[in-house]
Design a protein around this motif. Structure first.
Motif, PDB file in Angstrom:
ATOM      1  N   ASP A 212       0.843  -1.204   0.000  1.00 16.82           N
ATOM      2  CA  ASP A 212       0.000   0.000   0.000  1.00 16.82           C
ATOM      3  C   ASP A 212       0.880   1.256   0.000  1.00 16.82           C
ATOM      4  O   ASP A 212       1.964   1.274   0.584  1.00 16.82           O
ATOM      5  CB  ASP A 212      -0.907   0.014   1.225  1.00 16.82           C
ATOM      6  N   GLY A 213       0.388   2.303  -0.641  1.00 15.13           N
ATOM      7  CA  GLY A 213       1.124   3.557  -0.665  1.00 15.13           C
ATOM      8  C   GLY A 213       1.892   3.805  -1.944  1.00 15.13           C
ATOM      9  O   GLY A 213       2.618   4.795  -2.060  1.00 15.13           O
ATOM     10  N   TRP A 214       1.744   2.895  -2.929  1.00 11.15           N
ATOM     11  CA  TRP A 214       2.436   3.054  -4.205  1.00 11.15           C
ATOM     12  C   TRP A 214       1.414   3.112  -5.341  1.00 11.15           C
ATOM     13  O   TRP A 214       0.302   2.599  -5.217  1.00 11.15           O
ATOM     14  CB  TRP A 214       3.402   1.894  -4.456  1.00 11.15           C
ATOM     15  N   GLN A 236       3.560   7.388  -2.660  1.00  9.42           N
ATOM     16  CA  GLN A 236       2.738   8.551  -2.331  1.00  9.42           C
ATOM     17  C   GLN A 236       3.481   9.512  -1.422  1.00  9.42           C
ATOM     18  O   GLN A 236       3.150  10.692  -1.342  1.00  9.42           O
ATOM     19  CB  GLN A 236       1.441   8.087  -1.662  1.00  9.42           C
ATOM     20  N   SER A 237       4.490   9.014  -0.728  1.00  9.37           N
ATOM     21  CA  SER A 237       5.269   9.852   0.182  1.00  9.37           C
ATOM     22  C   SER A 237       6.747   9.566  -0.012  1.00  9.37           C
ATOM     23  O   SER A 237       7.142   8.415  -0.248  1.00  9.37           O
ATOM     24  CB  SER A 237       4.882   9.574   1.637  1.00  9.37           C
ATOM     25  N   GLU A 238       7.596  10.599   0.061  1.00 15.36           N
ATOM     26  CA  GLU A 238       9.037  10.410  -0.076  1.00 15.36           C
ATOM     27  C   GLU A 238       9.591   9.521   1.023  1.00 15.36           C
ATOM     28  O   GLU A 238      10.617   8.866   0.846  1.00 15.36           O
ATOM     29  CB  GLU A 238       9.749  11.759  -0.066  1.00 15.36           C
ATOM     30  N   GLU A 239       8.895   9.485   2.158  1.00 19.35           N
ATOM     31  CA  GLU A 239       9.352   8.650   3.253  1.00 19.35           C
ATOM     32  C   GLU A 239       9.222   7.167   2.920  1.00 19.35           C
ATOM     33  O   GLU A 239       9.892   6.323   3.504  1.00 19.35           O
ATOM     34  CB  GLU A 239       8.554   8.965   4.523  1.00 19.35           C
ATOM     35  N   THR A 240       8.342   6.841   1.968  1.00 20.73           N
ATOM     36  CA  THR A 240       8.133   5.442   1.592  1.00 20.73           C
ATOM     37  C   THR A 240       9.272   4.921   0.732  1.00 20.73           C
ATOM     38  O   THR A 240       9.559   3.723   0.718  1.00 20.73           O
ATOM     39  CB  THR A 240       6.803   5.295   0.811  1.00 20.73           C
ATOM     40  N   GLY A 241       9.956   5.807   0.023  1.00 22.87           N
ATOM     41  CA  GLY A 241      11.042   5.385  -0.848  1.00 22.87           C
ATOM     42  C   GLY A 241      11.044   6.179  -2.137  1.00 22.87           C
ATOM     43  O   GLY A 241      10.313   7.158  -2.287  1.00 22.87           O
ATOM     44  N   GLN A 242      11.886   5.771  -3.068  1.00 23.57           N
ATOM     45  CA  GLN A 242      11.993   6.422  -4.358  1.00 23.57           C
ATOM     46  C   GLN A 242      11.360   5.558  -5.437  1.00 23.57           C
ATOM     47  O   GLN A 242      11.214   4.350  -5.278  1.00 23.57           O
ATOM     48  CB  GLN A 242      13.467   6.685  -4.698  1.00 23.57           C
ATOM     49  N   GLY A 243      10.989   6.203  -6.544  1.00 19.95           N
ATOM     50  CA  GLY A 243      10.382   5.483  -7.640  1.00 19.95           C
ATOM     51  C   GLY A 243      11.329   4.459  -8.261  1.00 19.95           C
ATOM     52  O   GLY A 243      12.547   4.588  -8.169  1.00 19.95           O
ATOM     53  N   PHE A 244      10.756   3.462  -8.890  1.00 14.83           N
ATOM     54  CA  PHE A 244      11.568   2.442  -9.560  1.00 14.83           C
ATOM     55  C   PHE A 244      10.734   1.833 -10.685  1.00 14.83           C
ATOM     56  O   PHE A 244       9.507   2.001 -10.748  1.00 14.83           O
ATOM     57  CB  PHE A 244      12.031   1.351  -8.591  1.00 14.83           C
ATOM     58  N   GLY A 245      11.391   1.118 -11.576  1.00 20.63           N
ATOM     59  CA  GLY A 245      10.658   0.506 -12.672  1.00 20.63           C
ATOM     60  C   GLY A 245      11.433  -0.626 -13.314  1.00 20.63           C
ATOM     61  O   GLY A 245      12.606  -0.870 -13.007  1.00 20.63           O
TER      62      GLY A 245
END
Length: 323
Positions: A212-214, A236-245
């Motif tokens: 949850d949160g992505w 949704q929040s920078e505290e959750t981590g950075q984007g990836f793909g």
């Protein structure tokens, strides 16, 4: 012992195994179609089998090997010719070299597995058809009859396990070798639904999110061999981590049954993997099996340590809620 008779018939160039089991046809059928189950009884007791591919559909293929007590591997394959649900399936059964290519020095057989209901459960008939008496005798001399009896003596325990397996819906990771991991999930839904959920953009963006949160902000799908895909997620929040793909290409496809792709994490130097996804319909849903081939054991262990399996389980649970 479930095996009631083994009949060698030089006139019809066949070897037929008869066996009986105290379970419904549907239960025994699933045991043969699920790679996780068939590998528990396909090889003799001393030579356990490992299936790295198992497409239960016409045009599909199964790749497997049996491992001796000394660690030596003996490879084989099936080519699936015909499948009639919970009635019979026919395969071309052959020996393979270590690289998976057919071993032309040993015979191939056209083998039919027939499942017939009985008052007590199911009668299974396995008929291997040969091209000559010499090929039939060669296989018998190699120990096929004793090996079959030994292998099938293990099915009863597998069927007991299946009673619980049919009620278990969770993502499971099994290490097959230093470079291969099989990730399996039984998903409540038809094979058509699960296949579309992995190929239709709007569906994918609703469930393939991990924890949850992505959210999936980019989704370019690949449908045919040679096509490339690209997926990107943002928190949704920078505290959750950075984007990836991830990005990759389709190497092989058997629609609604099997797909082999490459996978590379975007903007990293992590080595690419090869992912083989198989979609198998069972009596309780669709079994999704993904065999991931890593370049080495270090990469394998590094990826497994990231919590990938937990993220996949969260996504599959979300998919089930949508279905």
């Amino acid at each position: 012992m479930p095996v009631t008779s083994v009949v060698k018939d030089p006139e019809t160039l066949s070897l037929t195994v008869h066996a009986e089991f105290p379970v419904k046809v549907s239960r025994l059928w699933d045991a043969y179609l699920d790679a996780r189950q068939i590998e528990k009884f396909w090889g003799p007791v001393e030579y356990p089998a490992t299936f790295t591919r198992h497409d239960a559909t016409p045009g599909g293929r199964s790749n497997y090997h049996m491992t001796s007590p000394e660690g030596e591997e003996f490879h084989g394959y099936w080519v699936w010719n015909e499948v009639v649900d919970q009635k019979f399936f026919e395969v071309t059964d052959g020996f393979a070299n270590t690289d998976g290519t057919p071993n032309a020095d040993l015979p191939t057989t056209r083998t039919v597995f027939s499942f017939d209901p009985t008052p007590e459960g199911t009668k299974l008939t396995i008929t291997a058809n040969f091209d000559s008496v010499e090929e039939l005798e060669q296989i018998v001399e190699m120990g096929m009859i004793d090996g079959t009896r030994s292998a099938m003596s293990q099915i009863e325990q597998v069927l007991i396990d299946l009673r619980n397996y049919g009620q278990t819906f969770s993502t499971d990771a099994q290490i097959l070798s230093d470079t291969q991991v099989r990730i399996s999930r039984l998903i409540r839904g038809t094979r058509d639904q699960i296949w579309r959920a992995h190929h239709e953009v709007q569906l994918m963006k609703r469930w393939m999110l991990g924890p949850d949160g992505w959210s999936m902000t980019e989704c370019v799908t690949a449908q045919d061999v040679g096509d490339t895909y690209r997926y990107w997620w943002e928190p949704q929040s920078e505290e959750t981590g950075q984007g990836f793909g991830f990005t990759g290409a389709v190497l092989e496809s058997l629609p609604q049954s099997y797909e082999r792709t490459t996978e590379q994490m975007i903007d990293t130097d992590y080595p690419a993997t090869v992912n083989e996804s198989t979609f198998t319909e069972t009596i309780t849903g669709t079994l999704l099996s993904v065999v991931v081939t890593y370049p080495d054991i270090q990469t394998r262990d590094m990826v497994l340590a990231t919590g990938m399996i937990d993220g996949m389980e969260a996504s599959y649970a979300r998919l089930e809620s949508l279905l």
